[in-house]
Design an enzyme around this catalytic site. Structure first.
Site, PDB file in Angstrom:
ATOM      1  N   SER A  61      -3.838   6.440   1.700  1.00  0.00           N
ATOM      2  CA  SER A  61      -3.109   5.790   2.889  1.00  0.00           C
ATOM      3  C   SER A  61      -3.821   4.492   3.497  1.00  0.00           C
ATOM      4  CB  SER A  61      -2.784   6.712   3.918  1.00  0.00           C
ATOM      5  OG  SER A  61      -4.263   7.238   4.483  1.00  0.00           O
ATOM      6  N   LYS A  72      -2.097   9.749  13.290  1.00  0.00           N
ATOM      7  CA  LYS A  72      -2.783   8.509  13.164  1.00  0.00           C
ATOM      8  C   LYS A  72      -2.466   7.671  14.293  1.00  0.00           C
ATOM      9  CE  LYS A  72      -3.145   8.625   8.103  1.00  0.00           C
ATOM     10  NZ  LYS A  72      -2.762   8.421   6.743  1.00  0.00           N
TER      11      LYS A  72
END
Length: 346
Positions: free
Chosen positions: A244, A289
């Site tokens: 990611s 996040k």
């Protein structure tokens, strides 16, 4: 038995029951993982391009922390905006050990770093290309024919005598076989080469509920390749796994390669996988996040938009930002150049 003895026995039984409940609540694991916001790591601390340029702003890699859910964590996650529950089968296939899972995550992180270097160098006009050597087995599907014949770490180099140097070639060749066919697989293990015949079988129901697809019984294979590059670049991400961070790696490396500072002094966070063509792919834990980036003081957060399809990471990130009430700008990106174009407009 007198009343005092009776009361003592009842008290003892209550403590035993309470102790058993506490053990169950804390130690019995459920078939779920929970995620919470991790950290926003400044990428100049982990990436160094040889003779690279310094700059004023910051690119940040964002992470999540993940653990196996017990009753407490499961219940807490149901009522917390900062937490997310993920079914176990979405994290790791049945039968995969902790060691195999960790190995797979580290391999995906390595692949993410290499793709980031490739895309960044190509955009900056520097030399970077791959030499392919075969396809690495990263996971075996239980009860399929590859089990006991192939092992994690084996490198497939040919199928029925036809050379296989990368994953797409493997998929193309295997796609010509049907369920019930037997496939000669040539592989390398500990510097020895051998060939084994594996039957194409239907995937387990949890992988293919319709029962229409088949395979030899490996999951998530990756190309074994070497990245040839100039100048050199060092990337040290400790035990962070997964793909990611690809977009943010690419931006950091690119910014060190060129003279202009594309951050313009801003604190830039984000997440998203990257492929060889610079396309930005969907990732997990986008909500957490956003939280981590907000708490780190980021001004900008890049989120995969996947060409604007329904339910994208970007849409989830916008919702999370609204819940937080953050001033951080959430920016949709489907390609590396989308991020560059946004930064150039600042």
């Amino acid at each position: 038995m007198n009343d005092r003895q009776h009361r003592n026995n009842k008290s003892w039984v209550k403590w035993v029951v309470l102790f058993a409940i506490l053990i169950a609540v804390n130690f019995i694991q459920l078939p779920y993982y929970f995620t919470v916001p991790g950290e926003a790591k400044v990428l100049t601390e982990v990436i160094e391009v040889e003779d690279g340029n310094e700059y004023e702003g910051t690119f940040m890699l964002t992470t999540i922390r993940m653990g196996k859910a017990n009753i407490v964590n499961y219940t807490w996650s149901l009522f917390s905006d900062r937490r997310e529950l993920i079914p176990e089968e979405q994290i790791r296939p049945e039968g995969e050990t902790d060691e195999q899972y960790h190995h797979r995550q580290m391999m995906m992180m390595t692949g993410s770093q290499e793709l980031a270097v490739l895309v960044a160098y190509n955009h900056a006009g520097e030399e970077a290309y791959f030499e392919n050597y075969g396809v690495l087995v990263t996971s075996i599907i239980p009860d399929m024919d590859a089990e006991g014949k192939l092992e994690v770490g084996d490198k497939i180099v040919a199928i029925d005598g036809e050379e296989v140097l990368e994953v797409n070639t493997l998929f193309d060749i295997l796609g010509e076989y049907e369920i019930g066919d037997e496939v000669p697989i040539t592989y390398e293990r500990e510097e020895e080469t051998d060939t084994v015949t594996i039957e194409v079988q239907s995937f387990p129901e949890e992988i293919d509920p319709e029962g229409e697809r088949g395979g030899i019984g490996i999951a998530n294979p990756v190309t074994d390749r070497e990245l040839i590059k100039n100048p050199e670049v060092l990337i040290d991400t400790d035990q962070i796994g997964g793909p990611s961070a690809g977009l943010m790696f690419t931006l950091e490396i690119y910014n060190q390669l060129i003279e202009e500072d594309i951050t313009h002094g801003f604190e830039v966070a984000g997440s998203g996988a990257i492929d060889e063509d610079g396309n930005v792919g969907r990732i997990g834990g986008i909500k957490q996040k956003v939280y981590a980036s907000h708490e780190a003081g980021a001004d900008i957060f890049f989120a995969p938009d996947e060409e604007g399809i329904e339910g994208t990471n970007y849409q989830i990130a916008v919702e999370a930002a609204e819940q937080l009430g953050t001033d951080m700008e959430i920016v949709p990106v489907s390609h590396f150049e989308d991020a560059l174009n946004y930064l150039e407009s600042l």
